[in-house]
Design an enzyme around this catalytic site. Sequence first.
Site, PDB file in Angstrom:
ATOM      1  N   LYS A   1       0.821  -1.250  -0.047  1.00  0.00           N
ATOM      2  CA  LYS A   1       0.049   0.212  -0.126  1.00  0.00           C
ATOM      3  C   LYS A   1       0.867   1.125   0.056  1.00  0.00           C
ATOM      4  O   LYS A   1       1.755   1.262   0.951  1.00  0.00           O
ATOM      5  CB  LYS A   1      -1.006   0.143   1.179  1.00  0.00           C
ATOM      6  CG  LYS A   1      -1.794   1.322   1.211  1.00  0.00           C
ATOM      7  CD  LYS A   1      -2.820   1.143   2.415  1.00  0.00           C
ATOM      8  CE  LYS A   1      -3.510   2.380   2.610  1.00  0.00           C
ATOM      9  NZ  LYS A   1      -4.565   2.328   3.439  1.00  0.00           N
TER      10      LYS A   1
ATOM     11  N   ARG B   1     -10.691  10.090   1.673  1.00  0.00           N
ATOM     12  CA  ARG B   1     -10.609  10.832   3.090  1.00  0.00           C
ATOM     13  C   ARG B   1     -11.755  11.768   3.056  1.00  0.00           C
ATOM     14  O   ARG B   1     -12.319  11.880   4.119  1.00  0.00           O
ATOM     15  CB  ARG B   1      -9.344  11.421   3.294  1.00  0.00           C
ATOM     16  CG  ARG B   1      -8.279  10.242   3.359  1.00  0.00           C
ATOM     17  CD  ARG B   1      -6.723  10.875   3.516  1.00  0.00           C
ATOM     18  NE  ARG B   1      -5.936   9.837   3.284  1.00  0.00           N
ATOM     19  CZ  ARG B   1      -4.368   9.833   3.101  1.00  0.00           C
ATOM     20  NH1 ARG B   1      -4.013  11.099   2.924  1.00  0.00           N
ATOM     21  NH2 ARG B   1      -3.631   8.733   2.959  1.00  0.00           N
TER      22      ARG B   1
ATOM     23  N   LYS C   1       1.299  10.160   5.694  1.00  0.00           N
ATOM     24  CA  LYS C   1       1.438   8.747   6.014  1.00  0.00           C
ATOM     25  C   LYS C   1       2.824   7.866   5.551  1.00  0.00           C
ATOM     26  O   LYS C   1       2.688   6.780   5.629  1.00  0.00           O
ATOM     27  CB  LYS C   1       0.104   7.784   5.708  1.00  0.00           C
ATOM     28  CG  LYS C   1      -1.175   8.402   6.124  1.00  0.00           C
ATOM     29  CD  LYS C   1      -2.496   7.392   5.720  1.00  0.00           C
ATOM     30  CE  LYS C   1      -3.710   8.030   6.562  1.00  0.00           C
ATOM     31  NZ  LYS C   1      -4.896   7.153   6.633  1.00  0.00           N
TER      32      LYS C   1
ATOM     33  N   LYS D   1      -2.100  -1.560  -3.726  1.00  0.00           N
ATOM     34  CA  LYS D   1      -3.019  -0.378  -3.701  1.00  0.00           C
ATOM     35  C   LYS D   1      -2.183   0.897  -3.948  1.00  0.00           C
ATOM     36  O   LYS D   1      -1.408   0.881  -3.019  1.00  0.00           O
ATOM     37  CB  LYS D   1      -3.668  -0.477  -2.423  1.00  0.00           C
ATOM     38  CG  LYS D   1      -4.740   0.817  -2.159  1.00  0.00           C
ATOM     39  CD  LYS D   1      -5.263   0.782  -0.757  1.00  0.00           C
ATOM     40  CE  LYS D   1      -6.368   2.098  -0.536  1.00  0.00           C
ATOM     41  NZ  LYS D   1      -6.295   2.107   0.923  1.00  0.00           N
TER      42      LYS D   1
ATOM     43  N   SER E   1     -10.284   5.610  -4.763  1.00  0.00           N
ATOM     44  CA  SER E   1     -11.290   6.545  -4.873  1.00  0.00           C
ATOM     45  C   SER E   1     -10.695   7.764  -5.889  1.00  0.00           C
ATOM     46  O   SER E   1     -11.677   8.426  -6.725  1.00  0.00           O
ATOM     47  CB  SER E   1     -11.548   7.440  -3.718  1.00  0.00           C
ATOM     48  OG  SER E   1     -10.261   7.883  -2.748  1.00  0.00           O
TER      49      SER E   1
ATOM     50  N   TYR F   1     -15.291   1.133  -6.988  1.00  0.00           N
ATOM     51  CA  TYR F   1     -16.579   2.011  -6.653  1.00  0.00           C
ATOM     52  C   TYR F   1     -17.468   1.714  -7.872  1.00  0.00           C
ATOM     53  O   TYR F   1     -18.744   2.029  -7.776  1.00  0.00           O
ATOM     54  CB  TYR F   1     -16.215   3.187  -6.140  1.00  0.00           C
ATOM     55  CG  TYR F   1     -15.454   3.505  -5.106  1.00  0.00           C
ATOM     56  CD1 TYR F   1     -15.948   3.420  -3.708  1.00  0.00           C
ATOM     57  CD2 TYR F   1     -14.034   3.631  -4.926  1.00  0.00           C
ATOM     58  CE1 TYR F   1     -15.087   3.443  -2.767  1.00  0.00           C
ATOM     59  CE2 TYR F   1     -13.164   3.730  -4.212  1.00  0.00           C
ATOM     60  CZ  TYR F   1     -13.628   3.590  -2.821  1.00  0.00           C
ATOM     61  OH  TYR F   1     -12.774   3.418  -1.872  1.00  0.00           O
TER      62      TYR F   1
END
Length: 329
Positions: free
Chosen positions: A198, A208, A221, A252, A278, A317
């Site tokens: 990731k 987010r 992160k 990812k 997203s 999605y």
Amino acid sequence: MPSYPLTRPRRLRTHGWIRSMVAENVLTPADFIWPVFVIEGEGKREAVASMPGVDRLSIDLLVEAAREAASLGIPALALFPVVTAEFKSEDGREAWRADNLMHRAIAAVKKAVPDIGLVCDVALDPYTTHGHDGLMEGDEIVNDASVDALVKMALAQARAGADVIAPSDMMDGRIAAIRTALEQERFFNTKIMAYSAKYASAFYGPFRDALGNKSALKGDKRTYQMDPANSDEAIREVELDLEEGADMVMVKPGLPYLDIVRRVKDSFGVPTFAYHVSGEYAMVKAAGQLGWLDADRAMAECLMAFKRAGADGILTYAAMDLARKIAGR
Ligand code: PBG
């Protein structure tokens, strides 16, 4: 191979029937895992502004959506709770409260639609005031204390009925710790899909936003998610997660990292998933809204690229939309 004109590759492209006869990959609803945002309340549906076509759903509507997804042949949902400020804290303890939104959602779907699988994200970010996936001491996201918290979170999800635990936090050693705890509590069949590779990505922006913690995140992160510059490191991460007891692995984001998907699939031959995140979804939708491309076709093309790269499944999605189109609904 003989050369032109003995060989004319266009012979196999003349008509739809021959193109489908020689197609190397197909996209079916069984390839999709559908991520859904869950909110409190009843009969509630809220659009996510930065993700056209994506709604946050209250549990009753989630159950209805799960029923439709199952009828379309989508094998699993990935659930993401939208946690309101009153339930957030420094240590994210809401994550393992037995009656929290996530656990009620898991139980409700499992009761009403037992045949659909539930993939449950394990990371503290929806629950922490600082928005990080682990615990903070000063400015540092500490590893081992975070793993202890993630184990509590994973066990609580398993008790609620989660089929697949999906740690997305990127702490070191969390797969072994979670697997050991699951075995100790006799959750022998609870599966682990590790977010193994990731990356610290800008493509998570709309997600987010959907969870309402965009402004909350302190810093970034990059001390736990991977550097987009790296590829060998992804192989080491996947290897560690498999040794620690992961049943399936994930890469990812998706499209910008299809080289990693292919490397992982070729190196390990294990069930390999990829997350069409997203921001990747939003880009296609936004360009479609501007009339710059045909969003439906572009979306299907993107998802086919995951199959071509060797993915066994895609978190996307667009799952419901595409599954409906494939079914002609
Ligand atoms: C939580 C998590 C994130 C996503 C899935 N699980 C966000 C993050 O790591 O910041 C992103 C998914 C998406 O963008 O669609 N750790």
